[in-house]
Write a protein that holds these residues in place. Sequence first.
Motif, short mmCIF file in Angstrom:
data_model
loop_
_atom_site.label_atom_id
_atom_site.label_comp_id
_atom_site.label_asym_id
_atom_site.label_seq_id
_atom_site.Cartn_x
_atom_site.Cartn_y
_atom_site.Cartn_z
N LYS A 128 0.83 -1.20 0.00
CA LYS A 128 0.00 0.00 0.00
C LYS A 128 0.86 1.25 0.00
CE LYS A 128 -3.70 2.28 2.57
NZ LYS A 128 -4.57 2.22 3.78
N ILE A 129 1.92 1.23 0.83
CA ILE A 129 2.81 2.39 0.88
C ILE A 129 3.50 2.60 -0.46
CG2 ILE A 129 4.92 3.27 1.93
CD1 ILE A 129 4.04 1.89 4.53
N GLN A 130 3.98 1.48 -1.05
CA GLN A 130 4.64 1.60 -2.36
C GLN A 130 3.66 2.10 -3.43
OE1 GLN A 130 6.22 -2.32 -3.02
NE2 GLN A 130 8.03 -1.98 -1.71
N TYR A 131 2.42 1.58 -3.39
CA TYR A 131 1.40 2.04 -4.34
C TYR A 131 1.13 3.53 -4.16
CZ TYR A 131 -3.22 2.53 -6.49
OH TYR A 131 -4.28 2.97 -7.23
N GLU A 132 0.99 3.94 -2.90
CA GLU A 132 0.77 5.36 -2.64
C GLU A 132 1.96 6.20 -3.08
OE1 GLU A 132 -0.09 5.54 1.49
OE2 GLU A 132 -2.19 4.87 1.27
N GLN A 133 3.17 5.66 -2.90
CA GLN A 133 4.35 6.38 -3.35
C GLN A 133 4.34 6.55 -4.88
OE1 GLN A 133 7.63 4.13 -1.80
NE2 GLN A 133 7.69 5.27 0.14
N LYS A 134 3.96 5.45 -5.58
CA LYS A 134 3.90 5.56 -7.05
C LYS A 134 2.86 6.58 -7.48
CE LYS A 134 5.50 0.85 -8.02
NZ LYS A 134 5.17 -0.46 -8.62
N ILE A 135 1.70 6.54 -6.81
CA ILE A 135 0.66 7.51 -7.14
C ILE A 135 1.16 8.94 -6.90
CG2 ILE A 135 -1.60 8.39 -6.43
CD1 ILE A 135 -2.48 5.53 -5.96
N MET A 136 1.85 9.11 -5.77
CA MET A 136 2.39 10.43 -5.47
C MET A 136 3.43 10.86 -6.50
SD MET A 136 2.72 10.15 -1.31
CE MET A 136 3.51 11.76 -1.17
#
Length: 326
Positions: free
Chosen positions: A226-234
Amino acid sequence: MMSFAGTIAIATAVLAFLVSMSIHKIEEGHIGVYYRGGALLKSTSGPGFHLMIPFVTSFKSVQTTMQTDEVKNIPCGTSGGVVIYFDKIEVVNFLSPDHVYETVKKFTADYDKPLIFNKIHHELNQFCSVHSLQEVYIDLFSDIDEHLKNALQTDLTTLAPGLFIQAVRVTKPKIPEQIRKNYELMEAEKTKLLISVQHQKVVEKEAETERKRAIIEAEKVSQVSKIQYEQKIMEKESDKKIADIEVQMQVNREKSMADAAYYKVKTEIEANKAKLTPEYLEMIKYEALAKNTKIYFGNSIPSMFSDNFLTLSKSDNSVKDEKKKI
């Protein structure tokens, strides 16, 4: 003389004997009660030395501090008909000093025999008669002491208000040997069962711990994803914002360049408009005539001048038209 001296000696000896017989001691924590002719006297005495009439008055010392009475070898028949024996039952009790006379008068100085010893036999047999061997020996054994204490104190509150039961301690009863062996085998099997149950609990606990560990690991992986996904989105959002900023900068740049070009053209037009005055146009006309002045020879000179004049007129008119457009 000798007989008189002997009499004196004998009298002295008798007096000394009588005095020694009349003096008695009451220990600390005891109360002395007195009998005369077998009748209990109302007078009592505390700790210390006291006098009484020898051979006529007698005394007994009654303990008023905490004491333990031991009732031994008590037979008890269960509801199933099995006779068991309690080796020893201890009753911790004390008698209030203010109630010594009333208690001794009703139950003698050996009041503990009718009030405690006999009562223990009675209450214990009453308990055993309504319970099975399993209940007396195993299930309800821990309740016997409390049951005896409550039963004793209930009766003593009525019969001897100054006598108090502090505690009752019951030893494990003796049962027939064959039954005892069966109980030992049963306890051994029960122990094995408990060990098995405990082992099962340990296995279940380990499985539960492993399950929780797996859940924690899965949650950790999920959170990391989830953190990595959010990082990619960011990151994508940041790239989009940067691209939007660059586009906006390019638009602003183009707009600035267009505004500059527009301003330059407008300034030139205004400058040209300011220059295109009639005098300036007239001057241009003559400069053009001067530049285009040529000398011609021949018969067609008049027509040549006429054509040249028409050309200049057209040029002058085109300049004027351009000035109007501006």
